[in-house]
Design a protein around this motif. Structure first.
Motif, short mmCIF file in Angstrom:
data_model
loop_
_atom_site.label_atom_id
_atom_site.label_comp_id
_atom_site.label_asym_id
_atom_site.label_seq_id
_atom_site.Cartn_x
_atom_site.Cartn_y
_atom_site.Cartn_z
N GLN A 335 -36.12 -0.72 -18.06
CA GLN A 335 -34.86 -1.45 -18.20
C GLN A 335 -35.07 -2.94 -17.94
OE1 GLN A 335 -32.42 0.72 -15.45
NE2 GLN A 335 -31.91 2.32 -16.93
N GLN A 342 -35.56 -7.67 -25.36
CA GLN A 342 -34.65 -6.94 -26.23
C GLN A 342 -34.48 -7.59 -27.60
OE1 GLN A 342 -30.33 -7.30 -25.18
NE2 GLN A 342 -31.12 -8.36 -23.38
N PHE A 393 -35.01 6.46 -20.00
CA PHE A 393 -34.44 5.31 -20.71
C PHE A 393 -35.17 5.13 -22.04
CE2 PHE A 393 -34.39 0.71 -21.62
CZ PHE A 393 -33.01 0.47 -21.64
N ALA A 398 -31.51 1.70 -26.71
CA ALA A 398 -30.92 0.51 -26.09
C ALA A 398 -30.87 -0.64 -27.08
CB ALA A 398 -31.72 0.12 -24.85
N HIS A 399 -31.92 -0.79 -27.90
CA HIS A 399 -31.95 -1.85 -28.90
C HIS A 399 -30.89 -1.62 -29.96
CE1 HIS A 399 -33.61 -3.81 -32.60
NE2 HIS A 399 -33.62 -4.83 -31.77
N SER A 401 -28.13 0.04 -29.65
CA SER A 401 -26.82 -0.19 -29.04
C SER A 401 -26.53 -1.68 -28.90
CB SER A 401 -26.77 0.47 -27.67
OG SER A 401 -25.56 0.21 -27.01
#
Length: 407
Positions: A335, A342, A393, A398-399, A401
């Protein structure tokens, strides 16, 4: 702080500063910063924890020594730490806790004086600025067509700053002789390496010192303004900087200006690492952990290697903790890494996700009595969603999103 200091300004120089350095509030705030940063003890073996046990008396002693001009910094303790991405080590200086407190108090007082005049394109070690701001500026300039890059590297910058010239630049703003003596005392600190005391030279700022990044910015500030007045787009983070131009000719002219200034000011550009780059072509350039090339960016190789080294440390095959505990530790690292990287190209994240799951499959493979790393049928035995259900994770998710949110 500038408002509080205004009474000490005459012309373009600041007088009457030392009393601001040893003021109770300044020392208390300095101690709070040193305590929050923790860190090891210096040559006196005084740790932050030990100093905290009798903090009021310790601060009172420092105040009295500064007030009476009897304060003297101790030598810096040299320790060796791994150099990321190599098998080499680099030296790091560890001042004593008391010296870190005084340096922080000194920085709190003099930083606003210089900060007020620093160039807009300088981002390193400045209040309210950071790496992400510098990276955003680089991306903006690339998008606007500044794709010819001078990728510059100052060879051994912190170790080669001429002390006398540096002090001359400090004296352009500060006229309090007590403060100037204090700054000079830090530049002239010896270095203790095990049992050997190395005497100071006429060059360099102490590595690891709280005050060093500010002094380094002060020395390069004239270069910042010279390039800005010449119309050259520069993005600098401490001694790491790039010049972004619209043409090869403009980049060559900008490099010539830098070479002239650097030579006149006692510094050296690295002959191999300093180069001209067309960012629209294969090859690209690295800056602050990222690699920029052909309109994209992704983590440079050393940044990826560093992450993989950390993942390997957290996932030994003979792991003695539960998989859930291992995943929780991995998530903290992943994270934090995603928070910085990111904005990389999407393929970066699927590759790293696959590497992490492969390490976890190797642990599971070991636990069922098999040898080697996770491969082949292991992907069917422990599918991707198995790790998702355990809370791993996912960088890719995450990318995706983050992209939906930005849209």
């Amino acid at each position: 702080m500038l408002t509080a200091l205004a009474r000490g300004l005459r012309g373009n120089q600041w007088f009457s500063l030392i009393d601001k350095v040893y003021a109770d509030k300044t020392l208390e705030l300095a101690w709070a910063k040193v305590e929050s940063n923790a860190g090891g003890g210096g040559v006196d073996n005084m740790t932050v924890t030990r100093f905290a046990k009798d903090c009021p008396r310790g601060l009172l002693d420092l105040k009295e020594q500064l007030r009476t001009a009897s304060y003297q910094p101790q030598p810096v303790k040299r320790v060796w730490i791994p150099k990321p991405g190599t098998n080499e080590q680099r030296p790091l200086g560890v001042p004593t806790v008391r010296d870190r407190i005084v340096q922080t108090a000194l920085r709190l007082v003099i930083e606003p004086i210089f900060e007020h005049h620093f160039a807009e394109h300088s981002y390193g070690f400045r209040p309210g600025r950071g790496c992400k701001d510098a990276l955003r500026r680089v991306q903006t300039l690339l998008d606007e067509g500044h794709t010819w890059i001078v990728d510059a590297d100052l060879k051994g910058y912190f170790d080669t700053i001429p002390k006398d010239r540096l002090m001359s630049r400090v004296e352009e703003r500060i006229a309090d002789s007590r403060v100037l003596t204090l700054i000079r005392s830090y530049l002239d600190q010896g270095v203790m390496d095990e049992l050997t005391l190395h005497e100071p030279t006429d060059r360099g700022t102490p590595q690891g010192a709280v005050i060093s990044p500010l002094l380094a910015n002060i020395y390069l500030d004239p270069l910042d303004h010279l390039l800005a007045e010449s119309g050259v787009e520069m993005v600098r983070y401490a001694d790491d900087f790039v010049l972004l131009c619209r043409s090869e000719a403009a980049a060559q002219a900008a490099l010539a200006r830098v070479q002239t200034w650097v030579g006149e000011n006692g510094l050296t550009l690295h002959p191999v690492k300093t180069r001209l780059v067309d960012a629209t072509q294969s090859g690209g350039f690295d800056f602050l952990g990222y690699h920029f090339e052909r309109g994209y960016r992704w983590p440079r190789r050393k940044s990826l290697d560093r992450l993989k080294d950390k993942v390997r440390q957290l996932t030994p095959r003979a792991c003695g903790v539960s998989l859930e505990t291992t995943i929780a530790r991995l998530n903290e690292t992943l994270q934090g890494w995603f928070g910085y990287f990111q904005h990389s190209h999407r393929t970066t994240f699927s590759n790293v996700d696959g590497y992490v799951r492969g390490r976890l499959r190797s642990i599971l493979r070991k636990r069922v009595g098999k040898r080697g790393r996770g491969r082949g049928t292991d992907h069917h035995t422990w599918r991707n969603h198995y790790f998702t259900e355990l809370g791993l994770f996912s960088l890719s998710q995450a990318h995706a999103s983050a992209c939906r949110s930005s849209c």
